[in-house]
Design a protein around this motif. Structure first.
Motif, PDB file in Angstrom:
ATOM      1  N   GLY A  82      46.872  50.319  39.159  1.00 25.53           N
ATOM      2  CA  GLY A  82      45.488  50.446  39.698  1.00 25.53           C
ATOM      3  C   GLY A  82      44.816  51.933  39.503  1.00 25.53           C
ATOM      4  N   LEU A  83      45.658  52.771  40.165  1.00 24.88           N
ATOM      5  CA  LEU A  83      45.068  54.123  40.323  1.00 24.88           C
ATOM      6  C   LEU A  83      44.785  54.677  38.892  1.00 24.88           C
ATOM      7  CD1 LEU A  83      46.772  55.762  43.239  1.00 24.88           C
ATOM      8  CD2 LEU A  83      44.574  55.307  43.141  1.00 24.88           C
ATOM      9  N   VAL A  84      45.717  54.399  37.952  1.00 28.35           N
ATOM     10  CA  VAL A  84      45.531  54.855  36.435  1.00 28.35           C
ATOM     11  C   VAL A  84      44.308  54.095  35.992  1.00 28.35           C
ATOM     12  CG1 VAL A  84      46.477  54.887  34.249  1.00 28.35           C
ATOM     13  CG2 VAL A  84      48.157  55.122  36.056  1.00 28.35           C
ATOM     14  N   GLY A  85      44.079  53.072  36.510  1.00 28.38           N
ATOM     15  CA  GLY A  85      42.835  52.528  35.735  1.00 28.38           C
ATOM     16  C   GLY A  85      41.526  52.939  36.449  1.00 28.38           C
ATOM     17  N   LEU A  86      41.425  53.309  37.753  1.00 28.73           N
ATOM     18  CA  LEU A  86      40.597  53.870  38.435  1.00 28.73           C
ATOM     19  C   LEU A  86      40.321  55.123  37.489  1.00 28.73           C
ATOM     20  CD1 LEU A  86      38.899  53.188  41.061  1.00 28.73           C
ATOM     21  CD2 LEU A  86      40.245  55.174  42.050  1.00 28.73           C
ATOM     22  N   ILE A  87      41.245  56.144  37.494  1.00 29.63           N
ATOM     23  CA  ILE A  87      40.837  57.327  36.978  1.00 29.63           C
ATOM     24  C   ILE A  87      40.170  57.133  35.564  1.00 29.63           C
ATOM     25  CG2 ILE A  87      42.069  59.470  35.987  1.00 29.63           C
ATOM     26  CD1 ILE A  87      44.122  58.930  38.071  1.00 29.63           C
ATOM     27  N   MET A  88      40.896  56.322  34.664  1.00 32.68           N
ATOM     28  CA  MET A  88      40.283  55.937  33.428  1.00 32.68           C
ATOM     29  C   MET A  88      38.924  55.457  33.443  1.00 32.68           C
ATOM     30  SD  MET A  88      42.129  53.530  30.690  1.00 32.68           S
ATOM     31  CE  MET A  88      41.214  52.577  29.583  1.00 32.68           C
TER      32      MET A  88
END
Lengths: 298, 371
Positions: A82-88
């Motif tokens: 989820g954090l990776v998605g947020l950053i992306m």
């Protein structure tokens, strides 16, 4: 092909039907995150397969290096991916919302980077995620035998669908999401921060991919390229379903069941081919999918 | 200083085309390294694929992630033709891999390939026909944009699995590697010679010419209108699906020619030619080079494939990272690719009219972003 009409075996056919439910649940859980991201923001996320892969690797990493028990790895994968998605979303996707084809390409670029990045860190040899011994066993239901872990996947899928339904149709946040989906400008006029809604749904979708990935890591081996094998099926579920939650559930169950039935009469690969052709024909009559979301034409 | 952007000048464009292909035609004169000629011929094939994507996506607005279908079917057709040239109806009627798969009789599907002319015809006709049928179904149903991209991707993966799985007919994952080069009417095309390079280059130049003529015709104008706003074109009474299908089929035909040339050059075909990542790299070539520009797309293919061959060894581990990162950069900041950069650059040379010069920063020509 000679099994087409000859020696029809009822109990084997019933097993195929039950197996179809399991296949459907696997495809559905792979497609859940994609459905939410596409359904809300209209973004075709080609990096979805790599989100699945990241979920599997984060579970593997937590388990192998920190000794976290498997069932705690699942929520942890949700948070990490989820954090990776947020950053992306913050760094790239939010600049491309009005260019749907370009989001498709940009996310493909991201998927290349993620895949190669993971390959550099973890190597390209397969990894394994261990589960408690009892889940590796099979259960017999009359004539039918299925591995217990597939039932776990089915239950987690059902749980996630229920949770998403609750979030989208019974909470304030869900109402905001639906408002933004139907008409972004109007929602903004009512004081809804559409940028924030997109950001949260993208992170949520990515996190769901993380959950699915950690389960797939158990069903199969963990490889940097594992995402690509699921992503086409996931896309088909979204396309057939039309991008809504109920559509994806129906499409996941329907395509999984058909795959299993076709495979019973022919072979696995030919069943897939037949299924794809059927979907093309379906789109001829229902180009928006089974349950399309009504959107304002801009 | 120019009156208008020289990038859009028709005469200048034709001059650049002639210079570009003329210069490439001289390469075999400078070097007679047979291996290099073969490698450059394969780059020419990649150039054709980028060209076909440029026509379909840049020009027609149809993002096709399944161009590998037309390429792969064309390649398989040519490989079957070449394979049958080394078979004999009396002594060895069947390719060796079939014997290994215990096939007892030459499959009906293979029969027409005894005749080289029919074989090449089928190699080109089947992919084109597939594009016409698939395109008609999709575009009649008004499936467009990202949905079409996904469906073409799904179709590609369906073909990939079916070819991979039909081991007795296609030799599965090993693919077909015809033992001898293609010979047409007694003339053998040596894949390691200047001839193959010139053949591919000639076809590439001829197709570029034809596409350029299509794009500047009235037909091309309507296709561009469809790209800009298909609903309005439909309201004006044009059959949008007809124009979309024709562009998609022409692009597929070019990819099929590329597939044939590929097998003539490398004497090999396998399901890898229908791999999803290969089809998407075609889109990446056109995207980085500039999908709106035919030459830009071709140069994009040369650059990236050349870079992969020559820099790939040095940056073996990080090549995909570099490519992916560069592609993200291009999509984010240069939607028209490197050709778009050139277009804006040349636009700066344009002499601004006196009136506009007074009213502070004038619009930069060609900087408009298209969706």
């Amino acid at each position: 092909m000679d099994s087409l009409f000859g020696n029809f075996d009822l109990s084997a056919f019933a097993s195929a039907l039950l197996l179809g439910i399991s296949i459907g649940s696997i495809w559905l859980i792979a497609a859940l995150g994609l459905t939410i991201i596409y359904g809300t923001a209209g973004v075709i996320n080609m990096a979805h397969g790599e989100f699945l892969m990241l979920g599997a690797y984060s579970s593997y990493m937590l388990q192998a290096y920190f000794g976290v028990p498997f069932f705690l790895c699942i929520p942890a994968s949700f948070v990490i991916v989820g954090l990776v998605g947020l950053i992306m979303e913050r760094g790239l996707i939010r600049y491309l919302y009005n260019r749907p084809l370009d989001t498709l390409l940009a996310t493909w670029g991201v998927s290349l980077v993620l895949m190669q990045g993971v390959r550099l860190i973890f190597g390209s040899d397969p990894k394994y995620i261990a589960v408690p011994q009892m889940f590796q066993e099979s259960v017999e239901i009359g004539f039918f035998s299925i591995s217990l872990f597939r039932i776990v996947v089915l239950l987690i899928t059902a749980l996630l669908v229920a949770m998403i339904w609750y979030l989208f149709y019974r909470t304030r946040f869900g109402m905001q999401v639906r408002a933004v989906t139907q008409n972004k400008e109007m929602a903004a006029a009512f004081g809804i921060n559409s940028g924030r809604v997109y950001m949260m749904t993208f992170a949520l979708g990515a996190g769901l991919a993380g959950v699915a990935g950690s389960l797939f890591g158990v069903l199969n081996i963990v490889l940097p390229t594992m995402g690509t094998s699921y992503v086409v099926q996931a896309f088909l579920v979204v396309v057939v379903g039309g991008g809504s939650l109920v559509g994806s559930v129906a499409a996941g169950a329907g395509t999984g069941e058909l795959q299993s039935i076709f495979a019973y009469f022919t072979s696995d690969t030919f069943a897939r081919f037949l299924l794809f052709v059927l979907i093309v024909i379906l789109l001829r009559y229902k180009p928006q999918g089974l349950f399309a979301i009504t959107k304002a034409r801009r | 200083m120019f009156k208008s952007n020289p990038y859009h000048n028709k005469t200048a464009q034709w001059v650049v085309y002639v210079l570009f292909f003329g210069a490439l035609a001289f390469v075999p004169v400078l070097s007679d390294d047979a291996f290099m000629m073969n490698q450059f011929a394969t780059y020419g094939v990649f150039g054709m694929l980028a060209l076909s994507i440029s026509l379909c996506w840049g020009f027609g607005g149809i993002l096709n992630l399944g161009q590998g279908i037309a390429f792969g079917l064309g390649a398989y057709g040519m490989a079957m033709t070449m394979q049958m040239q080394s078979q004999d109806p009396e002594t060895s009627p069947m390719p060796p891999f079939m014997l290994n798969n215990s096939v007892e009789q030459l499959p009906l599907m293979w029969e027409p390939f005894w005749h080289t002319g029919w074989g090449i015809f089928i190699a080109l006709a089947v992919p084109t026909l597939f594009c016409v049928i698939f395109g008609t179904i999709m575009f009649r149903a008004r499936v467009s944009g990202p949905f079409f991209a996904i469906m073409s991707l799904a179709m590609l993966s369906a073909w990939y699995t079916i070819i991979l799985d039909s081991q007795p007919f296609t030799n599965g994952v090993n693919g077909i590697s015809p033992p001898a080069p293609l010979s047409i009417g007694g003339f053998e095309i040596d894949p390691y010679s200047g001839f193959i390079y010139w053949m591919v280059l000639f076809l590439l130049a001829a197709m570029t010419l034809i596409i350029k003529l299509i794009t500047t015709s009235k037909f091309g104008l309507i296709v561009q209108a469809v790209r800009a706003d298909s609903e309005r074109v439909r309201f004006l009474g044009y059959s949008v699906s007809y124009y979309e299908t024709v562009i998609y089929a022409v692009s597929g035909f070019i990819a099929a020619i590329a597939g044939c040339c590929w097998v003539v050059a490398v004497q090999y075909v396998s399901p890898a030619q229908l791999d999803v990542s290969f089809s998407i790299s075609m889109v990446i070539w056109a995207g980085i080079g500039g999908r709106m520009s035919l030459l830009g797309s071709i140069i994009g293919a040369f650059m990236i494939q050349g870079g992969q061959s020559y820099l790939g060894d040095e940056f073996l581990a990080t090549w995909l990272l570099i490519l992916g990162g560069f592609f993200i950069f291009v999509v984010r900041f240069l939607p028209k690719g490197l050709a778009g950069l050139l277009e804006s650059g040349l636009g700066l040379l344009v002499a601004k009219p006196a009136a506009e010069r007074e009213s502070a920063p004038g619009p930069v020509a060609g900087a408009k972003v298209q969706g």
